[in-house]
Design an enzyme around this catalytic site. Structure first.
Site, mmCIF file in Angstrom:
data_model
loop_
_atom_site.group_PDB
_atom_site.id
_atom_site.type_symbol
_atom_site.label_atom_id
_atom_site.label_comp_id
_atom_site.label_asym_id
_atom_site.label_seq_id
_atom_site.Cartn_x
_atom_site.Cartn_y
_atom_site.Cartn_z
ATOM 1 N N GLY A 90 1.013 -1.534 -0.310
ATOM 2 C CA GLY A 90 0.194 0.055 -0.015
ATOM 3 C C GLY A 90 1.210 1.525 -0.035
ATOM 4 N N GLY A 92 3.108 3.409 1.617
ATOM 5 C CA GLY A 92 3.273 4.160 3.361
ATOM 6 C C GLY A 92 4.021 5.333 2.918
ATOM 7 C CE LYS A 113 7.960 7.559 -4.181
ATOM 8 N NZ LYS A 113 8.288 6.595 -5.721
ATOM 9 C CG ASP A 252 5.108 -3.596 -4.810
ATOM 10 O OD1 ASP A 252 5.960 -4.924 -4.907
ATOM 11 O OD2 ASP A 252 5.685 -2.874 -4.133
HETATM 12 P P1 AMP Z 1 9.471 0.241 -2.902
HETATM 13 O O1 AMP Z 1 10.207 -0.553 -2.702
HETATM 14 O O2 AMP Z 1 9.616 1.848 -2.596
HETATM 15 O O3 AMP Z 1 8.861 0.435 -3.913
HETATM 16 O O4 AMP Z 1 8.386 0.419 -2.182
HETATM 17 C C1 AMP Z 1 7.605 -0.443 -0.788
HETATM 18 C C2 AMP Z 1 6.480 -0.940 0.309
HETATM 19 O O5 AMP Z 1 7.871 -0.231 0.987
HETATM 20 C C3 AMP Z 1 5.453 0.704 -0.752
HETATM 21 O O6 AMP Z 1 4.374 0.023 -0.331
HETATM 22 C C4 AMP Z 1 5.988 1.806 0.330
HETATM 23 O O7 AMP Z 1 4.594 2.623 0.372
HETATM 24 C C5 AMP Z 1 6.566 1.601 1.084
HETATM 25 N N1 AMP Z 1 7.892 2.703 1.106
HETATM 26 C C6 AMP Z 1 8.609 2.473 0.690
HETATM 27 N N2 AMP Z 1 10.010 3.448 1.308
HETATM 28 C C7 AMP Z 1 9.021 3.544 2.643
HETATM 29 C C8 AMP Z 1 9.152 5.299 3.661
HETATM 30 N N3 AMP Z 1 10.247 5.895 3.677
HETATM 31 N N4 AMP Z 1 7.839 5.025 4.625
HETATM 32 C C9 AMP Z 1 7.271 4.235 4.326
HETATM 33 N N5 AMP Z 1 6.393 3.617 3.655
HETATM 34 C C10 AMP Z 1 7.539 3.084 2.898
HETATM 35 MG MG MG Z 2 6.792 0.913 -4.516
#
Ligand code: AMP
Ligand code: MG
Length: 487
Positions: A90, A92, A113, A252
């Site tokens: 989701g 995040g 973002k 995702d």
């Molecule tokens: P990503 O690898 O950036 O595609 O992120 C994978 C998951 O981790 C997604 O659900 C993102 O929303 C969450 N996410 C990545 N970085 C953060 C962060 N700094 N704080 C909260 N959620 C994060």
């Molecule tokens: Mg992502």
């Protein structure tokens, strides 16, 4: 043209309700300041470039202000990460602020973002740092300029808010634009949580909004899946032809629209290297440059699995079978054009493969080779490029085949050849070291380098006066930069 407060909102995803997303307000950043804005992306919302300079612009895209019609939501999804299923992901740290229609009737999601914590933040802080926000901004707009389908970026807003990664950095937000933020992982979430009614609602939403022509087909869901397969095959063919390495092709991070999405430790190849791994946490090389092709199919299979409640397995398999042949056709077509060829011959694939092998063995710059190949006649160009190769006999053999092939291709002037080839072979690409230079300057408060680089990359095929330094191979320090996965 519109002022910032004249956008036309229609928040269709928010209306799907709480099973699909959660209302969350953005958490403002301290001392927001404009780092960079894309005029081309502003135009998608009918905004004049000048509005980016107004204080309210930075306030809107750093969480301080919100349109009355906006409905910020964190979306729920899941996905396969590095081959394993993660049941809940989701948004995040990003929020879908709302959906906007422009004057041409196009629909754009506004996604912020780095907007703070949400129910899906897990252990994260909800933030994005300046470094990664600049990288996403530059990459989205540069890919678009190259003709590679991608989400877009309106702006980056920097701040004084401290954010901890390996060291202390500054928080930033990037405003992402895309017709949809729905990922393969959205469908997987409702499939694996066994919520077929909601999954059908999601599918109806995607069909109505993004694949209306599939409605006319006998099996609309199948037609939609086929279209998604086709779009992915074409997108990945373009990545491979231009040397783009995504780095984190988890399901995702795969868009339901077949656009490049969710930028992390991505890279463009400098020297050609089929085995290049841009993500330093990817120890197995699952997402290496050449693996992107089979991974594209793997990801589509994961989506197909999630669609089994609606489509027969046989039909899904048949649609999946379209992926590789379509990929190959698109890829070969692009590579022929990169070589300056206007006709097709059976051995062209081999001609391309032989060249890539030679480039691999000699560490030849992938972008500059093709650009220089089009600078003059085939005869003259290969004579000059020869020096870049270690295996001279190998290169001479290839050059002989190539010159003969060009001769058979047609009779055109050097000028025509140059024009045609330069239109598909960029001079400027987003090399990691160029991004790194721009980021270093921005981190010390000077945003001019980010803006200049963005400008140059917005016309990658056009030689720009005084910009020679952006069309060079990386210096030694910039060759094997470790791009941190933390963003
Ligand atoms: P990503 O690898 O950036 O595609 O992120 C994978 C998951 O981790 C997604 O659900 C993102 O929303 C969450 N996410 C990545 N970085 C953060 C962060 N700094 N704080 C909260 N959620 C994060
Ligand atoms: Mg992502």
């Amino acid at each position: 043209m519109k002022a910032l407060d004249e956008l036309t909102f229609d928040n269709r995803f928010a209306r799907l309700g709480d099973a699909f997303s959660t209302h969350v307000l953005p958490e403002p950043l301290d001392e927001p300041r404009l780092v960079v804005a894309s005029n081309a992306a502003m135009a998608l919302l009918d905004l004049v470039p000048a509005v980016a300079e107004t204080p309210v612009f930075a306030e809107l895209f750093s969480g301080h202000k919100l349109w009355a019609e906006a409905e910020p939501r964190a979306m729920i999804y899941s996905g396969h990460q590095f081959g394993g299923y993660t049941p809940q992901l989701g948004d995040g740290r990003g929020l879908l602020l709302g959906e906007v229609y422009n004057e041409a009737g196009e629909h754009w999601d506004l996604h912020l973002k780095g907007a703070g914590m949400t129910p899906y933040s897990r252990t994260g802080d909800g933030r994005a740092v300046l470094r990664s926000s600049i990288r996403e901004f530059l990459a989205s707009e540069a890919l678009h300029a190259l003709g590679i389908p991608s989400s877009r970026a309106l702006c980056v807003i920097g701040s004084s808010t401290p954010v901890w990664r390996e060291k202390q950095e500054r928080g930033a937000m990037v405003l992402r634009l895309a017709p949809s933020h729905i990922r393969f992982g959205h469908f997987e979430y409702f499939y694996y949580t066994k919520k077929p009614e909601q999954q059908a609602e999601l599918a109806e939403h995607v069909l109505n909004l993004h694949y209306p022509e599939c409605r006319e087909q006998l099996e609309p869901y199948l037609a939609m899946f086929r279209e998604i397969v086709e779009r992915n095959a074409e997108m990945i063919a373009k990545w491979q032809a231009y040397g783009f390495c995504h780095g984190v092709m988890n399901t995702d991070n795969m868009s339901i629209l077949g656009i490049t999405f969710d930028f992390g430790p991505f890279a463009f190849l400098d020297d050609f290297d089929a085995h290049f791994i841009c993500n330093h946490s990817d120890h197995e090389g699952r997402y290496s440059f050449s693996n992107q092709v089979p991974i594209g199919q793997w990801n589509l299979s994961a989506l197909a699995q999630a669609l089994t409640p609606f489509i027969s397995v046989d039909a899904l398999k048949e649609a999946l079978g379209l992926y590789l042949p379509l990929y190959q056709a698109h890829y070969l077509d692009l590579m022929r054009r990169r070589l300056g060829l206007t006709t097709a011959e059976d051995d062209d694939q081999q001609l391309v493969e032989r060249l890539l092998k030679l480039m691999q063995n000699s560490g030849v710059d992938y972008t500059l080779f093709f650009r220089r190949l089009g600078d003059e006649s085939a005869e003259m160009a290969v004579a000059k490029l020869r020096d870049d190769f270690v295996d001279l006999a190998g290169f001479d053999a290839w050059a002989g085949l190539y010159k003969a092939r060009v001769e058979r291709d047609g009779d055109y002037s050097e000028e025509q050849r140059r024009e045609r080839m330069h239109a598909v072979n960029p001079l400027y690409i987003l090399r990691n070291y160029l991004a790194q230079n721009a980021i270093a300057a921005a981190e010390s408060g000077d945003y001019s380098e980010v803006q200049r680089l963005h400008e140059v990359l917005s016309k990658p095929f056009e030689e720009q006066a005084g910009m020679e330094q952006y069309a060079q191979r990386p210096p030694d320090w910039g060759k094997h930069l470790e791009i941190s996965c933390s963003s």
